[in-house]
Every structure is written in structure tokens, then in C-alpha cells.
Design a protein around this motif. Structure first.
Motif, PDB file in Angstrom:
ATOM      1  N   PRO A  71       0.813  -1.210   0.000  1.00  0.00           N
ATOM      2  CA  PRO A  71       0.000   0.000   0.000  1.00  0.00           C
ATOM      3  C   PRO A  71       0.852   1.269   0.000  1.00  0.00           C
ATOM      4  O   PRO A  71       1.875   1.341   0.683  1.00  0.00           O
ATOM      5  CB  PRO A  71      -0.809  -0.108   1.288  1.00  0.00           C
ATOM      6  CG  PRO A  71      -0.828  -1.573   1.599  1.00  0.00           C
ATOM      7  CD  PRO A  71       0.520  -2.068   1.156  1.00  0.00           C
ATOM      8  N   ALA A  72       0.406   2.255  -0.761  1.00  0.00           N
ATOM      9  CA  ALA A  72       1.072   3.561  -0.802  1.00  0.00           C
ATOM     10  C   ALA A  72       0.667   4.413   0.388  1.00  0.00           C
ATOM     11  O   ALA A  72       1.358   5.357   0.746  1.00  0.00           O
ATOM     12  CB  ALA A  72       0.727   4.285  -2.106  1.00  0.00           C
ATOM     13  N   PRO A 103      -2.706  -7.665  16.309  1.00  0.00           N
ATOM     14  CA  PRO A 103      -3.637  -6.834  17.075  1.00  0.00           C
ATOM     15  C   PRO A 103      -4.532  -5.942  16.206  1.00  0.00           C
ATOM     16  O   PRO A 103      -5.294  -5.133  16.730  1.00  0.00           O
ATOM     17  CB  PRO A 103      -2.700  -5.971  17.931  1.00  0.00           C
ATOM     18  CG  PRO A 103      -1.471  -5.846  17.093  1.00  0.00           C
ATOM     19  CD  PRO A 103      -1.341  -7.169  16.376  1.00  0.00           C
ATOM     20  N   VAL A 104      -4.434  -6.077  14.892  1.00  0.00           N
ATOM     21  CA  VAL A 104      -5.232  -5.241  13.987  1.00  0.00           C
ATOM     22  C   VAL A 104      -5.942  -6.091  12.949  1.00  0.00           C
ATOM     23  O   VAL A 104      -5.630  -7.263  12.753  1.00  0.00           O
ATOM     24  CB  VAL A 104      -4.354  -4.175  13.265  1.00  0.00           C
ATOM     25  CG1 VAL A 104      -3.719  -3.226  14.258  1.00  0.00           C
ATOM     26  CG2 VAL A 104      -3.310  -4.833  12.391  1.00  0.00           C
ATOM     27  N   ARG A 105      -6.898  -5.451  12.281  1.00  0.00           N
ATOM     28  CA  ARG A 105      -7.528  -6.019  11.083  1.00  0.00           C
ATOM     29  C   ARG A 105      -7.228  -5.056   9.953  1.00  0.00           C
ATOM     30  O   ARG A 105      -7.237  -3.836  10.159  1.00  0.00           O
ATOM     31  CB  ARG A 105      -9.037  -6.192  11.260  1.00  0.00           C
ATOM     32  CG  ARG A 105      -9.357  -7.339  12.201  1.00  0.00           C
ATOM     33  CD  ARG A 105     -10.813  -7.683  12.286  1.00  0.00           C
ATOM     34  NE  ARG A 105     -11.477  -8.083  11.054  1.00  0.00           N
ATOM     35  CZ  ARG A 105     -11.345  -9.266  10.448  1.00  0.00           C
ATOM     36  NH1 ARG A 105     -10.508 -10.170  10.908  1.00  0.00           N
ATOM     37  NH2 ARG A 105     -12.036  -9.560   9.361  1.00  0.00           N
ATOM     38  N   THR A 106      -6.953  -5.592   8.785  1.00  0.00           N
ATOM     39  CA  THR A 106      -6.633  -4.754   7.636  1.00  0.00           C
ATOM     40  C   THR A 106      -7.444  -5.187   6.427  1.00  0.00           C
ATOM     41  O   THR A 106      -7.927  -6.318   6.348  1.00  0.00           O
ATOM     42  CB  THR A 106      -5.131  -4.844   7.269  1.00  0.00           C
ATOM     43  OG1 THR A 106      -4.823  -6.197   6.884  1.00  0.00           O
ATOM     44  CG2 THR A 106      -4.247  -4.414   8.415  1.00  0.00           C
ATOM     45  N   ALA A 107      -7.567  -4.260   5.498  1.00  0.00           N
ATOM     46  CA  ALA A 107      -8.134  -4.520   4.177  1.00  0.00           C
ATOM     47  C   ALA A 107      -7.389  -3.589   3.235  1.00  0.00           C
ATOM     48  O   ALA A 107      -6.908  -2.526   3.646  1.00  0.00           O
ATOM     49  CB  ALA A 107      -9.632  -4.252   4.154  1.00  0.00           C
ATOM     50  N   VAL A 108      -7.288  -3.975   1.968  1.00  0.00           N
ATOM     51  CA  VAL A 108      -6.543  -3.161   1.000  1.00  0.00           C
ATOM     52  C   VAL A 108      -7.415  -2.923  -0.223  1.00  0.00           C
ATOM     53  O   VAL A 108      -7.952  -3.855  -0.811  1.00  0.00           O
ATOM     54  CB  VAL A 108      -5.218  -3.837   0.592  1.00  0.00           C
ATOM     55  CG1 VAL A 108      -4.468  -2.987  -0.428  1.00  0.00           C
ATOM     56  CG2 VAL A 108      -4.342  -4.098   1.817  1.00  0.00           C
ATOM     57  N   ASN A 115      -2.654   3.248  -7.049  1.00  0.00           N
ATOM     58  CA  ASN A 115      -2.214   2.952  -5.687  1.00  0.00           C
ATOM     59  C   ASN A 115      -3.084   1.923  -4.995  1.00  0.00           C
ATOM     60  O   ASN A 115      -4.286   1.844  -5.238  1.00  0.00           O
ATOM     61  CB  ASN A 115      -2.271   4.226  -4.826  1.00  0.00           C
ATOM     62  CG  ASN A 115      -1.418   5.315  -5.383  1.00  0.00           C
ATOM     63  OD1 ASN A 115      -0.200   5.245  -5.339  1.00  0.00           O
ATOM     64  ND2 ASN A 115      -2.047   6.341  -5.935  1.00  0.00           N
ATOM     65  N   LEU A 116      -2.450   1.205  -4.091  1.00  0.00           N
ATOM     66  CA  LEU A 116      -3.180   0.395  -3.137  1.00  0.00           C
ATOM     67  C   LEU A 116      -3.225   1.194  -1.835  1.00  0.00           C
ATOM     68  O   LEU A 116      -2.254   1.873  -1.491  1.00  0.00           O
ATOM     69  CB  LEU A 116      -2.470  -0.938  -2.912  1.00  0.00           C
ATOM     70  CG  LEU A 116      -2.329  -1.823  -4.136  1.00  0.00           C
ATOM     71  CD1 LEU A 116      -1.555  -3.086  -3.785  1.00  0.00           C
ATOM     72  CD2 LEU A 116      -3.692  -2.156  -4.738  1.00  0.00           C
ATOM     73  N   VAL A 117      -4.353   1.123  -1.142  1.00  0.00           N
ATOM     74  CA  VAL A 117      -4.541   1.850   0.110  1.00  0.00           C
ATOM     75  C   VAL A 117      -5.027   0.859   1.147  1.00  0.00           C
ATOM     76  O   VAL A 117      -5.995   0.129   0.922  1.00  0.00           O
ATOM     77  CB  VAL A 117      -5.571   2.994  -0.064  1.00  0.00           C
ATOM     78  CG1 VAL A 117      -5.868   3.650   1.276  1.00  0.00           C
ATOM     79  CG2 VAL A 117      -5.071   4.011  -1.074  1.00  0.00           C
TER      80      VAL A 117
END
Length: 123
Positions: A71-72, A103-108, A115-117
Motif C-alpha cells: 500500500p502507498a 492486534p489489527v484487522r486490515t483490508a486493502v 495505488n493500493l490503500v
């Protein structure tokens, strides 16, 4: 913070219409603009500069990050799963659905401008 984009107008529409940012500055600078957006709930917060990727180094950097799935930019949200649902409903394309990462959840997501965020929230 700068995010290199392949088209400022397209980026502006995506970041405001899809992600909910608000325009902070839109100043003509010849062929391009000094174009910044902020979180709608933080008008005096960190500005995101939607910067043209006209410099070959910027273009290569952006391409290389995306090809490697890096991710950018990364934005904190209260609840990744809720944000994911809202953004998918708004037509945003994700390359990674919500996933646990310690300890986190992410999505891209793909910002349509090269860009990927990443979105991140506490698990």
C-alpha cells in the motif's frame, strides 16, 4: 502526505465521492493543481496531497509498490469490516478483504489511480 496519482481529477472524485474525504486546497499550478484532501471529520487534520506522477521516478515507485502489493498509504478506521462493507457498496474494489493481522484487522483497496490503500483498525 503525498500519494502519486495518474490523473488528479479522477483521484479527486475517488477520494471525495468514494472514500469521503473533503477538499482542503485546489490551487491551479499551470497544467496541474496543488490538490489536497482531508478527512471530513478532521478539516484541520493531516492533508493528503494528490500529486501527479509525472516524474518518471514517481511513476516507477508507484508501479513497483502496486506490483508488490504494498500500500502507498494506510488509513485508520474505527472498524475495518464495517468500512469494507460500506465501500464495497459504494463500488470500491478491494484486493484484500478484511483479515486479521495480530492486534489489527486490515483490508486493502485499489484507488483507481495506481495505488493500493490499506485500511486498518484494532482487532
Amino acid at each position: 502526505m503525498s500519494v502519486f496519482v495518474d490523473d488528479q481529477e479522477k483521484a479527486l472524485r475517488f477520494y471525495t465521492d468514494r472514500l469521503g474525504f473533503s477538499v482542503k486546497n485546489d490551487i491551479p499550478l499551470g497544467e496541474y493543481r496543488w490538490l489536497t484532501v482531508v478527512g471530513s471529520d478532521a478539516p484541520d487534520g493531516v492533508e493528503l496531497l494528490l500529486e501527479p506522477d509525472e516524474n518518471p521516478a514517481a511513476r516507477e515507485y508507484t508501479r513497483a509498490l502496486a506490483e508488490q502489493g504494498i500500500p502507498a498509504a494506510s488509513f485508520a478506521v474505527d472498524d475495518v469490516d464495517a468500512a469494507y462493507g460500506e465501500l464495497v457498496s459504494a463500488g470500491v474494489t478491494f484486493v484484500q478483504a478484511p483479515a486479521a493481522g495480530g492486534p489489527v484487522r486490515t483490508a486493502v483497496l485499489d484507488d483507481t489511480c495506481g495505488n493500493l490503500v490499506q485500511l486498518v483498525s484494532p482487532a
